[in-house]
Scaffold this motif. Structure first.
Motif, PDB file in Angstrom:
ATOM      1  N   THR A  42       0.832  -1.206   0.000  1.00  0.00           N
ATOM      2  CA  THR A  42       0.000   0.000   0.000  1.00  0.00           C
ATOM      3  C   THR A  42       0.864   1.253   0.000  1.00  0.00           C
ATOM      4  O   THR A  42       0.624   2.193  -0.772  1.00  0.00           O
ATOM      5  N   GLY A  72       2.621   1.532  -3.398  1.00  0.00           N
ATOM      6  CA  GLY A  72       1.674   1.903  -4.444  1.00  0.00           C
ATOM      7  C   GLY A  72       1.225   3.343  -4.342  1.00  0.00           C
ATOM      8  O   GLY A  72       1.076   4.042  -5.357  1.00  0.00           O
ATOM      9  N   PHE A  73       1.005   3.834  -3.124  1.00  0.00           N
ATOM     10  CA  PHE A  73       0.555   5.208  -2.923  1.00  0.00           C
ATOM     11  C   PHE A  73       1.614   6.196  -3.407  1.00  0.00           C
ATOM     12  O   PHE A  73       1.299   7.166  -4.109  1.00  0.00           O
ATOM     13  N   LEU A 102      -2.948   0.000  -9.261  1.00  0.00           N
ATOM     14  CA  LEU A 102      -3.729  -0.946  -8.463  1.00  0.00           C
ATOM     15  C   LEU A 102      -3.659  -2.358  -9.041  1.00  0.00           C
ATOM     16  O   LEU A 102      -3.613  -3.341  -8.290  1.00  0.00           O
ATOM     17  N   VAL A 119      -4.982   1.599  -1.117  1.00  0.00           N
ATOM     18  CA  VAL A 119      -4.475   2.710  -1.916  1.00  0.00           C
ATOM     19  C   VAL A 119      -5.636   3.517  -2.497  1.00  0.00           C
ATOM     20  O   VAL A 119      -5.616   4.753  -2.493  1.00  0.00           O
ATOM     21  N   ASN A 125      -6.337   7.450  -1.677  1.00  0.00           N
ATOM     22  CA  ASN A 125      -6.487   8.445  -2.738  1.00  0.00           C
ATOM     23  C   ASN A 125      -7.830   9.165  -2.621  1.00  0.00           C
ATOM     24  O   ASN A 125      -7.912  10.389  -2.794  1.00  0.00           O
TER      25      ASN A 125
END
Length: 257
Positions: free
Chosen positions: A111, A114-115, A226, A242, A246
């Motif tokens: 997470t 990915g963020f 994602l 994620v 967002n």
């Protein structure tokens, strides 16, 4: 010779067949139908309910944050319920759409990665497109509903309705069912590109006036990240987190910036 034969038979039985979602077009059309019908049915049910409770009320979604929350809850619930029904009819388990294990600490790691990667890509791509197309990142703001937040309860239900519920529902529908269905027949790249293009296109016409190209591009990039997390982590938990983070950033920027 006997040992080799036994080893070969064991290998063949260990290889599991890919989940049978049906053909790619069937999967895409199913997602399209679920996306539209879940919102339509949710709106009809809400109008009927509030028509009984408050006869003569009009534009209830524009006037009540609670009503908007109930609408989002119904729409996302109907979408997830439809996916579960399809899985049951096709004899597929939850593992086929990314819920085959419990959440783990490695999902938190993915997470975070990915963020950071998403916002790095988003800033870079937005800067390039703005240089090439000066009008790219201009226009009316996105219409997210929840136009009246007059009480702490309104703010709380708006937070849940815009941050948590879409992350759960959209990931189950898009990165769960749609991507998994395409991935069962296609290689990674075509499945990822088609899924991300459809997800981005779904956000193009959500502005209060005109087409929101910036929203379409950002959701396309988000979907790419994602899906990568879905592949690397083997589950939907990191994509859900994620997506929710967002949404939280967008929520804070929209209502409190």
């Amino acid at each position: 010779m006997a040992d080799k034969l036994l080893a070969r038979l064991k290998l063949e039985t260990d290889v599991q067949p890919k989940a049978n979602f049906g053909g790619p077009m069937r999967v895409i059309l199913s997602v399209f139908a679920i996306f539209l019908l879940s919102q339509f049915v949710a709106a009809i049910l809400l109008e009927i309910a509030f028509g009984i409770i408050h006869p003569g009320s009009k534009n209830i979604l524009d006037q009540s944050a609670v009503a908007q929350f109930i609408y989002v809850l119904l729409a996302e619930g109907l979408a997830v319920g439809s996916i579960l029904l399809i899985l049951r009819r096709r004899h597929l388990g939850l593992e086929s759409i990314g819920f085959g294990r419990r959440p783990a600490w490695r999902d938190v790691k993915w997470t975070a990665i990915g963020f950071v990667v998403f916002y790095g890509l988003l800033f870079a791509v937005t800067a390039i497109l703005t240089l090439l197309i000066p009008s790219f990142n201009t226009g009316a703001p996105q219409d997210v509903g929840f136009n009246v937040l007059s009480t702490p309860l309104d703010q709380a239900v708006a937070l849940i309705g815009l941050v948590i519920l879409p992350a759960l529902g959209e990931e189950t529908l898009i990165r769960g069912y749609l991507y998994s269905g395409l991935r069962s027949r296609w290689a990674f790249w075509p499945a990822m590109l088609v899924t991300s293009l459809l997800f981005g296109a779904a956000h193009l016409s959500t502005g209060v006036s005109g087409t929101l190209w910036a929203a379409g591009v950002s959701t396309f990039i988000l979907s790419v990240v994602l899906i990568y997390l879905r592949e690397r982590s083997g589950a939907l938990y990191a994509p859900i987190m994620v997506h929710g983070l967002n949404n939280l950033v967008a929520f804070m920027a929209y209502f409190y910036a």
